[in-house]
Write a protein that holds these residues in place. Sequence first.
Motif, PDB file in Angstrom:
ATOM      1  N   SER A   1      -5.999   0.962   1.610  1.00  0.00           N
ATOM      2  CA  SER A   1      -5.845   1.785  -0.023  1.00  0.00           C
ATOM      3  C   SER A   1      -6.759   3.051   0.259  1.00  0.00           C
TER       4      SER A   1
ATOM      5  N   TYR B   1      -6.871  -4.712   3.184  1.00  0.00           N
ATOM      6  CA  TYR B   1      -6.030  -4.067   2.217  1.00  0.00           C
ATOM      7  C   TYR B   1      -6.777  -2.996   1.467  1.00  0.00           C
ATOM      8  N   TYR B   2      -8.051  -3.195   1.024  1.00  0.00           N
ATOM      9  CA  TYR B   2      -8.625  -2.285   0.376  1.00  0.00           C
ATOM     10  C   TYR B   2      -9.154  -0.993   1.103  1.00  0.00           C
TER      11      TYR B   2
ATOM     12  N   ASN C   1       0.845  -1.246   0.246  1.00  0.00           N
ATOM     13  CA  ASN C   1       0.229   0.121   0.140  1.00  0.00           C
ATOM     14  C   ASN C   1       0.768   1.287   0.206  1.00  0.00           C
TER      15      ASN C   1
END
Length: 500
Positions: A462, A458-459, A338
């Motif tokens: 992000s 993770y998203y 990231n």
Amino acid sequence: MKKDKFYKNSFLLTLSNLTTGVLGFMFSIILSRELGAEGMGLYGLVMPIYNLFICLICAGVITAISKLSAVYYDKNEFGNLKKTVRTTIIFNLIWALLITFLVFIFAPYISKFVIKDERTLDAIRITCPAMVFICISNIFKGYFYGISKITVPAFIDIFEKAVRIGIILVISKLFSPDNITATVTSAYIALCIGEFISLLLLYIYYKKDSLKLPKAYCKTEGRAQLLFNVLVIAVPLCLNGFLSTTLATVSTLIVPRRLLVAGFEYSTALSLIGKFTGMTLNIVFFPMIVISSISTILIPDLSQTMNKKDIYSAEKRIYEVLKISFLLGLSTLIICNNIPDSLGVMFFNRNDLGPYIKFASLCAPLFYCAASTYGMLNGLGKQSIILRNSLVISIIEVFCLYILTAVKNINIFGYGITIMITSVLTLCLNLYEINKVCKIRLSLPNILINLFFALLIYYLISYINLILPSSLGLIKYLIIILLGFSLLIISMIAEERKEY
């Protein structure tokens, strides 16, 4: 060793190692700014030689002394405990002085024909006294680990790292070394002084602690038998450490030569090595401090569990350590993918580390799990298996580096590909041997759930990285790092009350 004591000691040692890791990381940052990429590459060429002879002198001593100390302490055989420490010190001191004398004499040949860079001569000679200091220090550390007084070596390690940073800063400001050779040598002077201070403090605390032990009135074993008890554990590990480190040293030294074959200038090759091994891997493998701490406590813990024939508890412990290792690796992968560029700027003030960090982080989950399996095999008493597997992996590592780093389009990324290949092989070989003694029951639903959480985080990170303004600076990236490692906490809480 009781379960709660295992986690308490693991936490304390992890906390200590995190502190020393942060200080060591600061030392790397200071070095990178003083030396530059080429200087870091040169510094990195000396370190494998230092590690190689450390392995020859005292590899396996901490493990042997900690295991024997735990047994003698539990049996109240304090006479054997103290006599073992004294006997091992005498033997190791003689052995260390012999090896370091030879290293000092042959240093010109090592720098010229092995490292093939004569600028490393002074640095190699400076490491000789440090080898003797660390040889004796490891005996005292093994003693404290064995009797579960881990705070003593922990605090001393923290102090030693802080002193090392202070020394390198003083040398760089007062003496202002005017070339890479002098600055690299000064870095190893700082290492040597730090190891001496560590030895002195460990000796003082050992004397104080040993005086508190009850007097032994029963007859102790002979010195030869006590030394044999140590060597029967330490020698296979020493042989493993030395041969593996020899091959690792070969790996390190062939990389610049293979990069030359790929068409790079020598200074450019050193810069690439400095960026990847001296900077990038320090970032990606920083959380390995946690795995290392757990493995240190795991060895005597598994030894005692297996002595009691409590296979279930051993299996449960192995499962827990594997899970923590995998989740920690996943968290590292999430963070590094990231904000790779930001990590390079934050820690080393360089904006060209992003691609290396992103690529190297791909191997984190498997590498972390593979590293933890060596502690498991040690605790199960499989030193000969460790020797065999380590040699196989090291030979494959040399072969992969030799081939991959000479390809111009791959170059230093061949180092990362090699780590991925060897991590997979290490994990397969070691788990196969562990499974012969303790059945490893991996739950596919749990693995899928953890991967789902990882993707979700993770998203989420992000998105947060996009909406948080860059003006927040360090605060923004600390939030992202904390969120990344929240995967470990979420997963552990989710399974806290589940039956293994």
